[in-house]
Design an enzyme around this catalytic site. Structure first.
Site, mmCIF file in Angstrom:
data_model
loop_
_atom_site.group_PDB
_atom_site.id
_atom_site.type_symbol
_atom_site.label_atom_id
_atom_site.label_comp_id
_atom_site.label_asym_id
_atom_site.label_seq_id
_atom_site.Cartn_x
_atom_site.Cartn_y
_atom_site.Cartn_z
ATOM 1 N N ASP A 69 2.012 4.501 -2.918
ATOM 2 C CA ASP A 69 2.025 3.358 -2.004
ATOM 3 C C ASP A 69 0.955 3.484 -0.930
ATOM 4 O OD1 ASP A 69 2.811 0.895 -1.062
ATOM 5 O OD2 ASP A 69 4.447 1.674 0.159
ATOM 6 N N SER A 92 4.263 -1.197 8.590
ATOM 7 C CA SER A 92 3.837 -0.572 7.343
ATOM 8 C C SER A 92 2.337 -0.312 7.343
ATOM 9 C CB SER A 92 4.195 -1.452 6.154
ATOM 10 O OG SER A 92 5.583 -1.520 5.972
ATOM 11 N N HIS A 96 1.553 -1.664 -0.682
ATOM 12 C CA HIS A 96 2.363 -2.882 -0.697
ATOM 13 C C HIS A 96 1.940 -3.874 0.386
ATOM 14 C CE1 HIS A 96 4.947 -0.874 2.450
ATOM 15 N NE2 HIS A 96 5.034 -2.117 2.891
#
Length: 394
Positions: free
Chosen positions: A152, A230, A122
């Site tokens: 992911d 992230s 993402h």
């Protein structure tokens, strides 16, 4: 009050002395002079001699560091040079303004001296440009090597001299314990090379990925993770990556002590496919449509099971079709018998209640492997052997 009266009396004496000097001659004038000097000395105290110390104050020795502090410092100094900042540029379509650029950021870990960087899918999804900044503030454009939306995860690459690339060592997520110390390094809100620490709060959490798939056995931590973290590494006290920081639970977008990391063992499994094929090669049954069974529907259809998946579509030359499974998107009544597609109730040893169970049942399987599939057809339970094929790329 006493001091005030004393002052008035002395002043009166001065004036009397001065008057007498004027009237009576020089002797009294001399007396008046010395009297005035004595009063000035009483009013103005003598200055205090200045004290000068030229010796510097001694410096206090810093307090000794605790063992945990020394460990934090050691891990940070060894691993942080391998954690990068990923800046993304994507173009967004707007009815009024047309296409305009939108900036984003995330983190990543260098996994080899060829310039491959592991991050979240993402972070790079939809980006038209990727720029990577190393810990020494040098920047390089990056390209996408492979992506796995189901977990992911993604790998990108930069063309940088090997001597500038510090590799983050991959550990294992197999034997983690709740309460174990963890550290996270990343770029929250664009603040590069930030270290936070905490513990493993829980294990085995399910987490829904960007494409709706469920990532199994996710690590929950209370180490502060914020937007920009992230893709960065979650580390153990030995400085080994045990997870990839992926998401936070937050009603307002900031860290509230609930963060999630994809286990590094999942990354270990898929990295070879991402490097070689640019995608993860997954086994496939060739089932293209299902309808989830429930107790009420099972009663209406007079089925002997109340849980499972009714098959409504199969790939024409897929594994399930070749094994003889039957699918139908209609309910057919022949005499007193109601006919629907085969009801899938078990794949291998995994009971099937939903599409997520079906996906999970194949997670550990391999392409070319033959597995037993249990179905219910016209009231009878059958077991069919199906040889798995590679799932076609989307």
């Amino acid at each position: 009050m006493v001091l005030t009266m004393l002052r008035l009396t002395i002043r009166q004496v001065i004036w009397l002395v001065i008057a007498a000097s004027i009237l009576g001659g020089g002797g009294i004038t001399v007396a008046a002079y010395f009297t005035a000097k004595w009063l000035d000395a009483r009013r103005t105290p003598p200055p205090m001699p200045a004290t000068v110390n030229s010796d510097p104050l001694p410096e206090a020795d810093p307090p000794p560091l605790e063992a945990d502090e020394r460990n934090n410092i050691s891990v940070y100094e060894r691993v942080s040079p391998g954690v990068v900042n990923i800046n993304t540029t994507s173009f967004v379509e707007d009815f009024f303004f047309g296409a305009y650029p939108q900036q984003g950021s995330g983190s990543g870990s260098i996994i080899d001296t060829k310039g491959h960087i592991l991050t979240n899918y993402h972070v790079i999804e939809g980006a038209s440009r990727l720029d990577v900044t190393l810990a020494d503030n040098t920047s390089y454009p990056a390209t996408v090597v492979g992506a796995d939306p189901d977990n992911d995860l993604a790998i990108i690459r930069i063309q940088a001299p090997p001597e500038r690339l510090r590799v983050v060592p991959l550990g294992s997520s197999r034997n983690l314990k709740v309460g174990q110390k963890v550290l996270a390094i990343g770029n929250p809100f664009g603040l590069n090379q930030t270290l936070t620490s905490g513990i493993i709060s829980a294990l085995g959490r399910p987490l829904r990925s960007e494409n709706g798939r469920t990532i199994e056995n996710v690590i929950q931590t209370d180490a502060s993770i914020n937007p920009g973290n992230s893709g960065g590494p979650l580390l153990n006290s030995a400085g080994e990556m045990i997870g990839i920081n992926t998401a936070i639970y937050s009603p307002r977008g900031g860290s509230v002590g609930i963060g999630f990391a994809v286990p590094v063992d999942i990354a270990r499994q898929i990295i070879p496919d991402l490097l070689e094929y640019g995608r993860v090669r997954r086994p496939w049954l060739g089932i293209t449509g299902t309808y989830q069974l429930n107790a009420r529907l099972a009663q209406r259809l007079n089925l002997p099971v109340s849980e499972g998946l009714i098959l409504t579509g199969l790939a024409p030359r897929g594994p399930a079709a070749q094994a003889g499974l039957y699918a139908s998107d209609r309910v057919i009544q022949r005499g007193g018998q109601i006919i629907v597609g085969d009801v899938l109730v078990k794949v291998g040893d995994v009971p099937i209640r939903s599409n997520e169970d079906l996906y999970r049942s194949l997670r550990e399987k391999k392409i070319g492997e033959t597995i037993p599939v249990t179905i219910v057809r016209t009231g009878q339970t059958l077991t069919v052997s199906v040889t798995l094929q590679e799932r076609p790329s989307a």
